[in-house]
Scaffold this motif. Structure first.
Motif, short mmCIF file in Angstrom:
data_model
loop_
_atom_site.label_atom_id
_atom_site.label_comp_id
_atom_site.label_asym_id
_atom_site.label_seq_id
_atom_site.Cartn_x
_atom_site.Cartn_y
_atom_site.Cartn_z
N ILE A 25 0.82 -1.35 0.49
CA ILE A 25 -0.06 0.43 -0.42
C ILE A 25 1.16 1.47 -0.08
O ILE A 25 0.62 1.80 -0.86
CB ILE A 25 -1.15 0.80 1.00
N THR A 58 -11.33 1.48 3.33
CA THR A 58 -10.35 0.53 2.80
C THR A 58 -10.36 -0.57 4.40
O THR A 58 -9.84 -1.55 3.35
CB THR A 58 -9.42 1.27 2.62
N SER A 61 -12.95 -2.97 3.62
CA SER A 61 -12.90 -3.35 1.78
C SER A 61 -12.35 -4.53 2.29
O SER A 61 -12.75 -6.08 2.47
CB SER A 61 -12.73 -2.73 1.31
N LEU A 207 -7.88 7.06 -1.47
CA LEU A 207 -8.40 5.92 -2.10
C LEU A 207 -7.69 4.83 -2.91
O LEU A 207 -6.85 4.13 -2.67
CB LEU A 207 -10.18 5.26 -2.50
N TYR A 210 -4.61 3.79 -0.66
CA TYR A 210 -4.95 3.41 -0.12
C TYR A 210 -5.31 1.88 -0.70
O TYR A 210 -4.84 0.68 -0.67
CB TYR A 210 -5.96 3.32 0.61
N ASP A 211 -5.24 2.11 -2.51
CA ASP A 211 -4.84 0.59 -3.35
C ASP A 211 -3.77 -0.57 -3.25
O ASP A 211 -2.56 0.45 -2.19
CB ASP A 211 -5.41 1.05 -4.58
N TRP A 213 -4.21 -3.33 -0.44
CA TRP A 213 -4.74 -4.35 0.65
C TRP A 213 -5.07 -5.52 0.03
O TRP A 213 -5.24 -6.10 0.97
CB TRP A 213 -5.82 -2.87 1.42
N ILE A 238 -4.34 -1.87 7.71
CA ILE A 238 -4.48 -1.62 7.23
C ILE A 238 -4.94 -0.56 8.27
O ILE A 238 -4.09 1.50 7.95
CB ILE A 238 -5.94 -1.81 6.94
N THR A 242 -3.60 3.32 7.73
CA THR A 242 -4.31 4.67 7.82
C THR A 242 -4.18 5.56 9.48
O THR A 242 -3.46 7.55 9.09
CB THR A 242 -6.04 4.57 8.56
N TYR A 372 -12.19 -2.18 -9.48
CA TYR A 372 -13.23 -2.71 -8.97
C TYR A 372 -14.31 -3.12 -9.12
O TYR A 372 -15.60 -3.82 -7.94
CB TYR A 372 -13.47 -0.24 -8.11
#
Length: 448
Positions: A25, A58, A61, A207, A210-211, A213, A238, A242, A372
């Protein structure tokens, strides 16, 4: 090479699982995104909220996928989930998108970016951008081929190393920074520069940062205890990312006025480091960025080959017995590594020969739009699995069900809609690239 299904040994513990999540990430976004998120948010308060909300979406998800992954524990990640829930056709398109379109494009982007960073750091000719980037790629590829142990060790070391300069900026920024963190408004400055204030776009920017993960799930079959460690690694990894993203933004806002955070653009972290550490500060950030990209590249080389490996195990690729080949000496999926390497070299060659037409960065960005869709399908798949396996004991259940899965679906839908609105042409190209996988699937089915 035997045509029998071959397996990879379970060698991944919790610590390595967490470093794979954190390492894949955290790339360049932690250093260059603070300014662009502020440029959409308009105020420091909303920028921090955007990073926090991106982390929450995230995490929702990740935990949703973790419940799916705790039930489908084989190698392949998203490909395996979609195939097992929706069938071979949709599973093939998922694996095809990740293996042929997105994976090689993101790897080439990292190779080129790494070459640029190193040539600039050592002030050498741009001629060396490709040789240096490609050389590091080949070195990391060799590590992955000679054994997962060495690749995992590199991932652990690079992840810890990349967090050191980030930790230094956070601590020194909080201690020595003189600016106010909250309440700064740069809306008028943004408008004067013909910018657009849009909180939704700010969240979207986070986002994308954060891709990555989900990449750990490609190695579920190699985890020592996937039913326990996959959800726990998702949660810990995660949360760490964060916290890192939010705190480095707090430190930057405490070090620099919000107006300068906006104006410095991608170099904002380097400028903050110069204030905190003097002239050596920019070098600290640049070294951190180089280490960070190396770790991210290594993470991609560890995880992406597991997708064609899993597809080959299901006989969904031409020459599947070769693609799924596992070295008896090294225990690594050499066949799948060769496939990903060949595709990467093709994309790299196209980027070199046709730079104005073929942009690997752009390809990786627009392909996320398609990925996605598959994320959304996997989130919906959780509800399908719960109905299908009703009454059966689960190794892991996503907390606050159905709130978190719905939140995950909302985040995915938000990305799809915003991407389509902001770049309809790129979205169309991505869909066209996806459709090219249909004849390849039909060709593969006919061969089997």
């Amino acid at each position: 090479m035997s045509s029998d299904k071959q397996t990879l040994k379970p060698t991944i513990g919790l610590f390595t699982a967490v470093t794979i999540i954190v390492g894949t990430i955290i790339g360049s976004g932690v250093f260059v995104k603070p300014s662009s998120v502020l440029a959409y948010a308009g105020t420091s308060n909303l920028a921090l909220w955007a990073w926090l909300l991106g982390g929450i979406l995230t995490l929702a998800s990740g935990l949703t996928i973790a419940e799916v992954g705790a039930q489908i524990t084989r190698t392949g990640g998203l490909y395996a989930y979609i195939k097992d829930i929706y069938g071979s056709f949709w599973g093939f398109l998922t694996g095809y998108t990740l293996t042929v379109l997105y994976g090689p494009a993101i790897i080439v982007s990292l190779i080129l970016f790494l070459g640029i960073l190193i040539t600039k750091f050592f002030t050498i000719s741009s001629f060396w951008i490709i040789p240096i980037g490609a050389g590091i790629f080949l070195f990391l590829l060799l590590l992955n081929i000679i054994g997962t142990y060495y690749a995992n060790a590199m991932q652990n070391i690079s992840t810890v190393a990349k967090l050191i300069p980030i930790f230094a900026i956070v601590v020194f920024g909080l201690v020595y920074g003189q600016e106010g963190v909250f309440g700064s408004d740069v809306t008028q400055l943004i408008m004067n520069n013909d910018g657009t204030v849009n909180f939704g776009r700010a969240v979207l920017a986070t986002l994308f940062a954060y891709d990555g993960w989900i990449m750990l799930t490609t190695m579920s079959g190699e985890m020592k205890n996937p039913q326990k460690h996959l959800p726990l690694a998702m949660l810990i990894g995660i949360l760490i990312v964060t916290l890192v993203y939010v705190m480095i933004n707090v430190a930057i806002f405490k070090t620099l006025p919000a107006s300068e955070v906006y104006l410095f653009g991608n170099s904002v972290s380097a400028e903050a480091a110069v204030i905190l550490f003097g002239s050596i500060g920019a070098k600290i950030v640049n070294i951190g960025l180089i280490v960070s990209i190396i770790g991210t590249l290594n993470g991609k080389l560890i995880t992406f080959p597991r997708i064609p490996f899993a597809m080959a195990q299901d006989n969904l690729l031409p020459y599947s017995q070769h693609v799924q080949y596992v070295s008896k000496r090294f225990g690594s999926p050499i066949g799948a590594h060769i496939v990903m390497s060949v595709l990467t070299i093709i994309i790299l060659t196209l980027s070199i020969c046709f730079p104005t037409v073929f942009d690997a960065d752009y390809l990786s960005e627009i392909t996320i739009f398609i990925i996605y869709f598959f994320y959304m399908a996997s989130f919906v798949g959780l509800f399908i699995l719960r109905r299908k396996n009703k009454g059966q004991k689960r190794a892991f259940s996503v907390p606050l069900y159905p709130v978190l899965p719905i939140l995950a679906m909302s985040g995915g839908l938000f990305i799809i809609i915003n991407t389509f609105i902001s770049d309809p042409l790129g979205s169309g190209i991505a869909i066209g690239g996806l459709l090219l996988g249909v004849p390849l699937y039909l060709f593969t089915v006919k061969r089997t």
